[in-house]
Scaffold this motif. Structure first.
Motif, PDB file in Angstrom:
ATOM      1  N   TYR A   1       0.644  -1.475   0.206  1.00 38.42           N
ATOM      2  CA  TYR A   1       0.224   0.178   0.042  1.00 38.42           C
ATOM      3  C   TYR A   1       0.941   1.676  -0.175  1.00 38.42           C
ATOM      4  O   TYR A   1       2.149   1.145   0.964  1.00 38.42           O
ATOM      5  N   ALA A   2       0.714   1.830  -0.633  1.00 38.15           N
ATOM      6  CA  ALA A   2       1.430   3.373  -0.605  1.00 38.15           C
ATOM      7  C   ALA A   2       0.442   4.554  -0.626  1.00 38.15           C
ATOM      8  O   ALA A   2      -0.584   4.387  -1.242  1.00 38.15           O
ATOM      9  N   PHE A   3       0.813   5.556   0.119  1.00 36.68           N
ATOM     10  CA  PHE A   3      -0.047   7.066   0.397  1.00 36.68           C
ATOM     11  C   PHE A   3       0.502   7.854   0.232  1.00 36.68           C
ATOM     12  O   PHE A   3       2.100   8.282   0.581  1.00 36.68           O
ATOM     13  N   LYS A   4      -0.201   8.283  -1.025  1.00 36.58           N
ATOM     14  CA  LYS A   4       0.736   9.726  -1.746  1.00 36.58           C
ATOM     15  C   LYS A   4      -0.196  11.294  -1.285  1.00 36.58           C
ATOM     16  O   LYS A   4      -1.399  10.720  -0.996  1.00 36.58           O
ATOM     17  N   LYS A   5       1.169  12.322  -1.662  1.00 36.92           N
ATOM     18  CA  LYS A   5       0.537  13.267  -1.680  1.00 36.92           C
ATOM     19  C   LYS A   5       0.966  14.047  -2.086  1.00 36.92           C
ATOM     20  O   LYS A   5       2.643  14.621  -2.571  1.00 36.92           O
ATOM     21  N   GLY A   6       0.570  14.417  -3.526  1.00 35.83           N
ATOM     22  CA  GLY A   6       0.623  15.161  -4.396  1.00 35.83           C
ATOM     23  C   GLY A   6       0.926  14.282  -6.280  1.00 35.83           C
ATOM     24  O   GLY A   6       1.674  13.093  -5.567  1.00 35.83           O
ATOM     25  N   SER A   7       1.795  14.274  -7.335  1.00 30.03           N
ATOM     26  CA  SER A   7       2.148  13.628  -8.096  1.00 30.03           C
ATOM     27  C   SER A   7       3.219  13.111  -7.769  1.00 30.03           C
ATOM     28  O   SER A   7       3.889  11.654  -8.370  1.00 30.03           O
ATOM     29  N   LYS A   8       4.983  13.445  -6.620  1.00 34.48           N
ATOM     30  CA  LYS A   8       5.815  12.572  -6.194  1.00 34.48           C
ATOM     31  C   LYS A   8       6.174  13.087  -5.107  1.00 34.48           C
ATOM     32  O   LYS A   8       5.662  14.151  -4.454  1.00 34.48           O
TER      33      LYS A   8
ATOM     34  N   ILE B   1      10.377  16.160   0.746  1.00 33.39           N
ATOM     35  CA  ILE B   1      10.942  15.754   1.401  1.00 33.39           C
ATOM     36  C   ILE B   1       9.464  16.205   2.618  1.00 33.39           C
ATOM     37  O   ILE B   1       9.161  16.071   3.354  1.00 33.39           O
ATOM     38  N   SER B   2       8.920  17.691   2.223  1.00 33.82           N
ATOM     39  CA  SER B   2       7.366  17.792   3.412  1.00 33.82           C
ATOM     40  C   SER B   2       5.902  17.002   2.981  1.00 33.82           C
ATOM     41  O   SER B   2       5.712  17.412   4.261  1.00 33.82           O
ATOM     42  N   HIS B   3       6.444  16.161   1.939  1.00 29.42           N
ATOM     43  CA  HIS B   3       5.358  15.712   1.791  1.00 29.42           C
ATOM     44  C   HIS B   3       5.902  13.962   0.907  1.00 29.42           C
ATOM     45  O   HIS B   3       5.356  13.922   0.139  1.00 29.42           O
ATOM     46  N   PRO B   4       6.351  12.794   2.641  1.00 38.75           N
ATOM     47  CA  PRO B   4       6.206  12.249   1.811  1.00 38.75           C
ATOM     48  C   PRO B   4       5.881  10.910   1.674  1.00 38.75           C
ATOM     49  O   PRO B   4       4.482  11.305   1.740  1.00 38.75           O
ATOM     50  N   GLU B   5       6.132  10.083   0.591  1.00 32.60           N
ATOM     51  CA  GLU B   5       5.083   9.029   0.697  1.00 32.60           C
ATOM     52  C   GLU B   5       5.131   7.933   1.499  1.00 32.60           C
ATOM     53  O   GLU B   5       6.859   8.276   1.531  1.00 32.60           O
ATOM     54  N   VAL B   6       3.957   7.534   1.962  1.00 29.28           N
ATOM     55  CA  VAL B   6       4.030   6.522   2.941  1.00 29.28           C
ATOM     56  C   VAL B   6       3.677   5.154   2.644  1.00 29.28           C
ATOM     57  O   VAL B   6       2.994   4.572   1.768  1.00 29.28           O
ATOM     58  N   GLY B   7       4.687   4.012   2.300  1.00 30.51           N
ATOM     59  CA  GLY B   7       4.701   2.210   2.171  1.00 30.51           C
ATOM     60  C   GLY B   7       4.171   1.426   2.789  1.00 30.51           C
ATOM     61  O   GLY B   7       4.999   2.409   3.831  1.00 30.51           O
ATOM     62  N   GLY B   8       3.125   0.789   2.805  1.00 30.69           N
ATOM     63  CA  GLY B   8       3.242  -0.444   4.123  1.00 30.69           C
ATOM     64  C   GLY B   8       3.114  -1.438   3.356  1.00 30.69           C
ATOM     65  O   GLY B   8       2.464  -1.837   2.754  1.00 30.69           O
ATOM     66  N   TYR B   9       3.333  -2.248   4.365  1.00 31.17           N
ATOM     67  CA  TYR B   9       2.887  -3.975   4.499  1.00 31.17           C
ATOM     68  C   TYR B   9       1.397  -4.270   5.097  1.00 31.17           C
ATOM     69  O   TYR B   9       2.064  -3.749   6.225  1.00 31.17           O
ATOM     70  N   ILE B  10       0.460  -5.300   4.907  1.00 31.20           N
ATOM     71  CA  ILE B  10      -0.704  -5.415   5.998  1.00 31.20           C
ATOM     72  C   ILE B  10      -0.727  -7.135   5.835  1.00 31.20           C
ATOM     73  O   ILE B  10      -0.644  -7.406   4.367  1.00 31.20           O
ATOM     74  N   ASN B  11      -0.886  -7.697   6.169  1.00 32.60           N
ATOM     75  CA  ASN B  11      -1.276  -9.214   6.901  1.00 32.60           C
ATOM     76  C   ASN B  11      -2.754  -9.140   6.590  1.00 32.60           C
ATOM     77  O   ASN B  11      -3.350  -8.202   6.912  1.00 32.60           O
TER      78      ASN B  11
END
Length: 326
Positions: free
Chosen positions: A288-295, A298-308
């Motif tokens: 899963y990727a949580f995104k803000k903006g096109s890329k 540093i101020s709006h990093p993308e957050v990634g995560g694995y879920i079981n």
């Protein structure tokens, strides 16, 4: 013409060092075999020039060709060289080099190069030990990388990176003595695990990873139970949290975006101080990727995560746009 599905492993240093991001380095693509005789002569010339530049004393030549699109829609021509390990990638449309990867055995590395690297390593940390196993000659045009990567016999993850033009050591990832570790970093790591509803315990292993290109100095702290946290040694900011006890072997992508965001929001706030309110959650591929903006920035990093399969996150990492940490 034979078609088959192929897992494309990008030739970035991150990938080579087994610190790959699930967003950028692994792509499932349709690949077709191409006859070398049918490849544009200008592209062949680019490959030969690259070989001559990177390994002038090796008699390498292209022997097999495949073609595919990467995850950005770029049509790529990939050449396998006569040693069956080296690869050269060229943009089919622009006929420009993308990257080249050529492995070396320890015996093939010029002793003078290795002496220079080890001398710099001693000045970096006199207590570090490094015994060369093998090396990689890497060039990536877009990232402006022209480097040697040297791997330690003790661990494939331990490596040194030297800029080919300057001869300077620009990246170091090695084991780090637990006794030298700043206790405050351990406290930060333990708190992160508690925030993820995990356990800590005794520290079992520590890796230190410094890189001048990204201006970072990270410590990956692994606990006896297998849980690990990556922390910035200067700012004490957390970049990765992994819970082994919740990792069931596969990342589930069966939950709705709304459910995933609801579950992740309080955890991400605690771990990274990032509010996911204005973040979107695209359809996941294998994470899963949580995104803000096109890329990411540093101020709006993308957050990634694995879920079981129980709907529990067992790993989070962030992408600042400069480097991806996982």
């Amino acid at each position: 013409m034979k078609w088959y599905k192929k897992g494309l492993i990008g030739l970035s240093v991150a990938a080579l060092l087994l610190s790959v991001s699930p967003f950028t380095t692994v792509v499932t693509a349709y690949t077709k075999e191409v006859s070398l005789a049918n490849v544009d002569k200008q592209i062949i010339s680019v490959v030969n020039q690259t070989i001559k530049e990177l390994v002038p004393n090796h008699n390498l030549e292209p022997v097999a060709v495949s073609e595919y699109k990467n995850d950005f829609g770029v049509q790529i021509i990939e050449f396998e060289l006569s040693d069956e390990s080296s690869r050269v990638l060229v943009n089919k449309k622009s006929k420009q080099l993308i990257s080249a990867y050529i492995p070396f055995t320890g015996e093939e590395v010029d002793p003078a190069i290795m002496e220079n690297v080890l001398d710099q390593l001693k000045r970096y940390d006199s207590e570090l030990e490094f015994e060369l196993s093998h090396a990689t000659r890497l060039k990536e045009v877009e990232d402006k990388r022209d480097e040697w990567i040297f791997y330690d016999k003790k661990s494939y993850a331990n490596h040194l990176v030297m800029d080919n033009k300057t001869g300077n050591l620009i990246e170091v990832q090695t084991d780090y003595r637990i006794s030298k570790l700043n206790p405050k970093l351990v406290q930060v790591a333990k708190k992160a695990l508690v925030d993820m509803k995990g356990k800590s315990g005794a520290v079992k292993h520590v890796e230190r990873h410094t890189a001048k290109r990204y201006n970072y100095d990270f410590f990956t702290i692994t606990f006896a139970n297998g849980n690990r946290v990556k922390v910035d040694g200067r700012t004490h900011k957390v970049y990765v949290v992994y819970l082994k006890e919740k990792d069931k072997g596969s990342a589930s992508t069966s939950f709705t975006s709304a459910k995933v965001k609801k579950t992740a929001t309080p955890l991400v706030k605690k771990l990274f101080n990032i509010d996911l309110k204005d973040y979107t959650v695209p359809k996941p591929i294998y994470a899963y990727a949580f995104k803000k903006g096109s890329k990411p920035t540093i101020s709006h990093p993308e957050v990634g995560g694995y879920i079981n399969d129980k709907g529990e996150f067992y790993q989070f990492w962030i992408d600042t746009g400069e480097a991806i940490f996982n």
